[in-house]
Design an enzyme around this catalytic site. Sequence first.
Site, PDB file in Angstrom:
ATOM      1  N   LYS A 297      -0.606   4.811   4.553  1.00  0.00           N
ATOM      2  CA  LYS A 297      -1.440   3.841   5.267  1.00  0.00           C
ATOM      3  C   LYS A 297      -0.884   3.614   6.663  1.00  0.00           C
ATOM      4  O   LYS A 297       0.321   3.389   6.834  1.00  0.00           O
ATOM      5  CB  LYS A 297      -1.520   2.518   4.499  1.00  0.00           C
ATOM      6  CG  LYS A 297      -2.515   1.527   5.105  1.00  0.00           C
ATOM      7  CD  LYS A 297      -2.795   0.365   4.167  1.00  0.00           C
ATOM      8  CE  LYS A 297      -3.741  -0.654   4.792  1.00  0.00           C
ATOM      9  NZ  LYS A 297      -5.069  -0.087   5.101  1.00  0.00           N
TER      10      LYS A 297
ATOM     11  N   HIS B  54       0.833  -1.200   0.000  1.00  0.00           N
ATOM     12  CA  HIS B  54       0.000   0.000   0.000  1.00  0.00           C
ATOM     13  C   HIS B  54       0.872   1.256   0.000  1.00  0.00           C
ATOM     14  O   HIS B  54       2.079   1.194   0.248  1.00  0.00           O
ATOM     15  CB  HIS B  54      -0.934   0.027   1.217  1.00  0.00           C
ATOM     16  CG  HIS B  54      -2.103  -0.891   1.088  1.00  0.00           C
ATOM     17  ND1 HIS B  54      -2.056  -2.214   1.455  1.00  0.00           N
ATOM     18  CD2 HIS B  54      -3.363  -0.675   0.619  1.00  0.00           C
ATOM     19  CE1 HIS B  54      -3.234  -2.775   1.230  1.00  0.00           C
ATOM     20  NE2 HIS B  54      -4.038  -1.869   0.721  1.00  0.00           N
ATOM     21  N   HIS B  55       0.230   2.378  -0.217  1.00  0.00           N
ATOM     22  CA  HIS B  55       0.879   3.688  -0.241  1.00  0.00           C
ATOM     23  C   HIS B  55       1.515   4.006   1.114  1.00  0.00           C
ATOM     24  O   HIS B  55       1.193   3.390   2.142  1.00  0.00           O
ATOM     25  CB  HIS B  55      -0.154   4.765  -0.598  1.00  0.00           C
ATOM     26  CG  HIS B  55      -1.371   4.717   0.281  1.00  0.00           C
ATOM     27  ND1 HIS B  55      -1.443   5.354   1.496  1.00  0.00           N
ATOM     28  CD2 HIS B  55      -2.557   4.067   0.124  1.00  0.00           C
ATOM     29  CE1 HIS B  55      -2.625   5.131   2.056  1.00  0.00           C
ATOM     30  NE2 HIS B  55      -3.323   4.350   1.240  1.00  0.00           N
TER      31      HIS B  55
END
Length: 244
Positions: free
Chosen positions: A141, A137-138
Site C-alpha cells: 500500500k 494494511h499490506h
Amino acid sequence: MKVMITGYGRMGKLIEETLTAAGDRVVARIDIDNNGDLEKLDKVADVIMDFSNPSLTDQIVAYASRTGTALLSGTTNMTADQHQALARLAESGGPDGTGVPVIWASNYSLGINLFMHLLPQVAAVLDDWDIEITETHHNKKVDAPSGTAKSLADAIDPDRNYRRVDGRSGNCGARPKKEIGMHALRGGTVAGEHKVDFFGNDEVFEITHKAGSRQILVDGAIGAARKLILKKPGLYDMESLLFK
C-alpha cells in the site's frame, strides 16, 4: 449491468471476475496504458466502476460528463478540486446539463460503512474521551493514513474541530483533548484492518473491522453500482444508499 472498469489492477480484475460470474458484462477496461481511448468512446456502459489513480480522475470525469454515464468511484487520495469536480458532475455535468448519478466512497464494504454509520452516535456519547485511529494494511500500500481511516475520522469529527496527528515522536508533550491520533501499520499481506479506540477514565471502548480479502470491497461496490444506476442524477454516498 454493462460496466466500464477504469483502473485494471488487482481490484479491477477482481471486479471483472465477480461481474462475469454474476452474468454482467464488462464492456471496456481503461488503465494508464490505454486511457486515451476515453476520448474516442461513446457511451457503452450503464456505469463506470473506477478504482484507478487520481492521475486518471480528470479524464474519467470528462468522459462521464460527455456521455452521461453513471460513475462509481473508489479512488482515494484525490485532491479537493477533484472531489469538487465529482460534485459538479453529479449536479450539472451531464450532456444535457442535468448531471449524472455519482457515488464516491473510500471503502465499499458493508461492515466499514456500518462502522461509519455508528461512529457519530458513539462519539456524541463519549465526547470527552480521547480518540485514536489505527489502520493496518499490506506492505504494497502506497498511501497513509488510508482513505478509510480518514473517512472514519470524518465520521467522528465532520466539522474538523479536532487536530489530527499522524503518529507521534519525540517530546510531544501531554495529549490534548481535541486531538485524534492517526496511526498506520504496514506489513505482510493484510487486506485491511481499522480500529477506533475511545479512552476514558479506567475504561476503553473500541470498534474494530477486519477485512479477510478484497472480495468484500468488490461485493459492496457491485451492490452499490446496481443501486446507483437506478438513481436520479446526484451525488450519493454509502450512507444514503444503505441507511436512508
